[in-house]
Design an enzyme around this catalytic site. Structure first.
Site, PDB file in Angstrom:
ATOM      1  N   CYS A   1      44.975 -76.503  42.298  1.00  0.00           N
ATOM      2  CA  CYS A   1      43.507 -76.587  42.381  1.00  0.00           C
ATOM      3  C   CYS A   1      42.879 -75.523  41.493  1.00  0.00           C
ATOM      4  O   CYS A   1      41.937 -75.794  40.755  1.00  0.00           O
ATOM      5  CB  CYS A   1      43.022 -76.392  43.818  1.00  0.00           C
ATOM      6  SG  CYS A   1      43.398 -77.803  44.837  1.00  0.00           S
TER       7      CYS A   1
ATOM      8  N   GLU B   1      34.454 -72.720  46.251  1.00  0.00           N
ATOM      9  CA  GLU B   1      35.195 -71.646  45.580  1.00  0.00           C
ATOM     10  C   GLU B   1      34.333 -70.953  44.531  1.00  0.00           C
ATOM     11  O   GLU B   1      33.647 -71.601  43.758  1.00  0.00           O
ATOM     12  CB  GLU B   1      36.465 -72.205  44.923  1.00  0.00           C
ATOM     13  CG  GLU B   1      37.456 -72.807  45.905  1.00  0.00           C
ATOM     14  CD  GLU B   1      38.090 -71.776  46.842  1.00  0.00           C
ATOM     15  OE1 GLU B   1      37.929 -70.560  46.605  1.00  0.00           O
ATOM     16  OE2 GLU B   1      38.746 -72.205  47.818  1.00  0.00           O
TER      17      GLU B   1
ATOM     18  N   HIS C   1      37.444 -76.774  48.175  1.00  0.00           N
ATOM     19  CA  HIS C   1      38.687 -76.997  48.916  1.00  0.00           C
ATOM     20  C   HIS C   1      38.335 -77.674  50.231  1.00  0.00           C
ATOM     21  O   HIS C   1      37.481 -77.180  50.983  1.00  0.00           O
ATOM     22  CB  HIS C   1      39.372 -75.647  49.197  1.00  0.00           C
ATOM     23  CG  HIS C   1      40.517 -75.374  48.287  1.00  0.00           C
ATOM     24  ND1 HIS C   1      40.698 -74.162  47.657  1.00  0.00           N
ATOM     25  CD2 HIS C   1      41.568 -76.158  47.901  1.00  0.00           C
ATOM     26  CE1 HIS C   1      41.808 -74.227  46.924  1.00  0.00           C
ATOM     27  NE2 HIS C   1      42.340 -75.417  47.056  1.00  0.00           N
TER      28      HIS C   1
HETATM   29  N1  PCA Z   1      45.618 -78.835  46.923  1.00  0.00           N
HETATM   30  C1  PCA Z   1      46.464 -77.918  46.218  1.00  0.00           C
HETATM   31  C2  PCA Z   1      46.875 -78.660  44.972  1.00  0.00           C
HETATM   32  C3  PCA Z   1      46.540 -80.077  45.226  1.00  0.00           C
HETATM   33  C4  PCA Z   1      45.678 -80.072  46.393  1.00  0.00           C
HETATM   34  O1  PCA Z   1      45.080 -81.046  46.860  1.00  0.00           O
HETATM   35  C5  PCA Z   1      45.799 -76.575  45.966  1.00  0.00           C
HETATM   36  O2  PCA Z   1      45.003 -76.145  46.796  1.00  0.00           O
HETATM   37  O3  PCA Z   1      46.049 -75.943  44.955  1.00  0.00           O
END
Ligand code: PCA
Length: 218
Positions: free
Chosen positions: A142, A79, A164
């Site tokens: 996140c 990200e 991610h």
């Molecule tokens: N993914 C979510 C929140 C917790 C997680 O593992 C997100 O992408 O925001």
């Protein structure tokens, strides 16, 4: 000096969260001479605010790599930006669902990651690990943790990033709902390798990122 790797516990229909599993499995290991601390955070907007600050103060990490599950994505995504917005598509585990307020009152609109994301992507490609640069981390937990770590970590010039992760076969199988196709998956061991490599490249890379043209459209 230490490296802090955070992941999350279950949320929504995700009963297994690979991001927490990776944080747990890397905890206590050493990467490029730095001790790795692992923290599994609850998917709770109220609680992460304190937990992130506490972890930064306790470990004083040189690097913070936050991880999260993004079921539906096909490969790990580096990200680029954390934004000062909490606009939750689903409630968190405490039933909270903010509709657009800031992560930090009067904080800057956004922080760009200071990880060398192109260099990490290049290392993944060299090791035949698929991945991509993402220009939106969403507006859920996140993004919130990525923003919080960037905001509070800047005092000690801690470098912060978010990866991610896609789902794993195990996670996709148990959260699979009838009538829907399972989401794309990658093996947990491969995701761990990708995260380890991201830490190692980030620790050894000095100066500006490499100029690999590899942005994505989403
Ligand atoms: N993914 C979510 C929140 C917790 C997680 O593992 C997100 O992408 O925001």
């Amino acid at each position: 000096m230490t490296v802090l790797v955070t992941g999350f516990g279950p949320f929504g229909t995700e009963v297994v969260n690979p991001s927490g599993q990776v944080a747990e499995s890397l905890a206590g290991t050493e990467l490029s001479g730095e001790r790795v601390e692992g923290v599994v955070l609850p998917v709770s907007t109220g609680r992460v605010a304190t937990l992130v600050v506490e972890a930064l103060e306790r470990f004083r990490p040189r690097l913070v790599l936050t991880l999260g599950l993004a079921a539906g994505r096909s490969a790990p995504a580096l990200e680029r930006v954390a934004i000062n917005v909490r606009d939750f598509p689903i409630p968190d585990v405490d039933g909270e669902q903010p509709g657009g307020g800031p992560v930090v009152e009067s904080g800057p609109d956004a922080y760009l990651t200071d990880l060398p994301i192109k260099a990490v992507l290049g290392a993944w490609i060299d090791q035949q690990i698929p991945g991509y640069i993402s220009n939106t981390a969403g507006t859920y937990l996140c993004n919130q943790v990525f923003y919080l770590a960037s905001h509070h970590g800047r005092i000690h010039r801690t470098r912060v990033g978010l990866i991610h992760l896609p789902s794993t076969p195990e996670a996709a199988a148990v959260s699979h709902r009838s009538g829907e196709r399972p989401v794309p998956t990658m093996d947990l061991g491969l995701l761990e390798r990708a995260v380890r490599l991201a830490v190692q490249v980030s620790l050894r890379h000095e100066g500006t990122d490499i100029g690999l043209p590899a942005g994505s459209l989403c």
